[in-house]
Design an enzyme around this catalytic site. Sequence first.
Site, PDB file in Angstrom:
ATOM      1  N   ASP A 106       8.841 -16.439 -22.874  1.00  0.00           N
ATOM      2  CA  ASP A 106       9.628 -17.381 -23.676  1.00  0.00           C
ATOM      3  C   ASP A 106      10.698 -18.116 -22.882  1.00  0.00           C
ATOM      4  OD1 ASP A 106       8.104 -16.677 -25.835  1.00  0.00           O
ATOM      5  OD2 ASP A 106       9.607 -15.394 -26.772  1.00  0.00           O
ATOM      6  N   HIS A 132       6.493   4.142  -4.847  1.00  0.00           N
ATOM      7  CA  HIS A 132       5.942   2.804  -4.650  1.00  0.00           C
ATOM      8  C   HIS A 132       7.031   1.737  -4.684  1.00  0.00           C
ATOM      9  CE1 HIS A 132       3.284  -0.710  -5.959  1.00  0.00           C
ATOM     10  NE2 HIS A 132       2.714  -0.291  -4.835  1.00  0.00           N
ATOM     11  N   LYS A 134      10.062  -0.793  -3.705  1.00  0.00           N
ATOM     12  CA  LYS A 134      10.459  -1.607  -2.559  1.00  0.00           C
ATOM     13  C   LYS A 134      11.904  -2.011  -2.799  1.00  0.00           C
ATOM     14  CE  LYS A 134       5.822  -2.472  -3.294  1.00  0.00           C
ATOM     15  NZ  LYS A 134       5.284  -1.387  -2.526  1.00  0.00           N
ATOM     16  N   ASP A 136      25.229  -2.460   2.335  1.00  0.00           N
ATOM     17  CA  ASP A 136      26.677  -2.268   2.160  1.00  0.00           C
ATOM     18  C   ASP A 136      27.088  -2.053   0.701  1.00  0.00           C
ATOM     19  OD1 ASP A 136      27.028  -2.542   4.877  1.00  0.00           O
ATOM     20  OD2 ASP A 136      27.520  -4.673   4.770  1.00  0.00           O
ATOM     21  N   LYS A 181       4.381  -8.997  -8.480  1.00  0.00           N
ATOM     22  CA  LYS A 181       4.369  -8.319  -9.769  1.00  0.00           C
ATOM     23  C   LYS A 181       5.531  -8.895 -10.584  1.00  0.00           C
ATOM     24  CE  LYS A 181       3.383  -5.044  -6.364  1.00  0.00           C
ATOM     25  NZ  LYS A 181       1.966  -5.147  -6.295  1.00  0.00           N
ATOM     26  N   HIS A 192       0.083 -10.394  -4.182  1.00  0.00           N
ATOM     27  CA  HIS A 192       0.669  -9.055  -4.248  1.00  0.00           C
ATOM     28  C   HIS A 192       1.881  -9.023  -5.175  1.00  0.00           C
ATOM     29  CE1 HIS A 192       2.719  -5.369  -2.535  1.00  0.00           C
ATOM     30  NE2 HIS A 192       1.474  -4.939  -2.656  1.00  0.00           N
TER      31      HIS A 192
END
Length: 291
Positions: A216, A26, A28, A33, A211, A209
């Site tokens: 603090d 899952h 991404k 380079d 996450k 979408h």
Amino acid sequence: GVNVLEFNPINPLATRKGWDVNRRDHRKLLIVDGQVTFVGGINISSVYSSGSFGKSRSTKGDQQWRDTHLRLVGPVVNEFQKLFMATWNEQKGALLATRDYFPEQTNKGNEVVRAIGSSPEEPYSQIYVTLLSAINSAETRVSLTNAYFVPDPKLLAALKEAVQRGVDVRLLLPEKTDSLMVFYASRSYYEELLCAGVKIYERRDALLHAKTAMIDGVWSTVGSTNLDWRSFTNNQEINAVLLGQDFGLQMQNMFEMDLESSTLITLDEWRARSISVRLKERAARLWARWL
């Protein structure tokens, strides 16, 4: 000439490491380079053709998506590269020459950055443990943005205990979703959290979408990990954790901007929802561990 490798093929005859259709990558992650890393929640899809806070350019009437991604440079790029290489090698990809993927790095910026990857083969999710530890140590503020929120008992307890310590705990969750089962399972936890003093907001006008988490004003994370059982037990996930007030301020400003396009859920209004909605929530809750 692109070297393409399929992760955990569904066809059991093509499997490389024990057939498990529930196991998926899952993450991404894009590394250029060996010098620049892109990591976060963004997939390669036309739904991202416009910015998260602007009007969609789509002519098909598609739902606009709201997401968060990072561009990172510096020594931490090597750590993300190691995580990519480990998965590539585990999946029996073509041999990659290490010397071509790990150029010499120099320090960039002032933030401390850590790359965290998790895999179902590990005894526990490093991202989950790291986030729980940060919430349990929070003193003033916890701001969580997540697309798929189906918490386990430990995460629920950590959020409620933080409120009891006087911490301002705020959750930003989607008003619309691409998974109705997860949507109703998530909402089945609202009353318990609202009664404990957790503030819940739902993002309007876009399919949330992202996450992310900010604690603090100094501890932040952006990545692919949802706050659900699947992310913590079945998925390969990847996050960046950053320590620094400057980046924490950027995260807080982004969170506040989202709240301007969100609806605050109140306990009285929530208790007034229909019986049919309650039944959907209870039914979805039964599948929480598999979502």
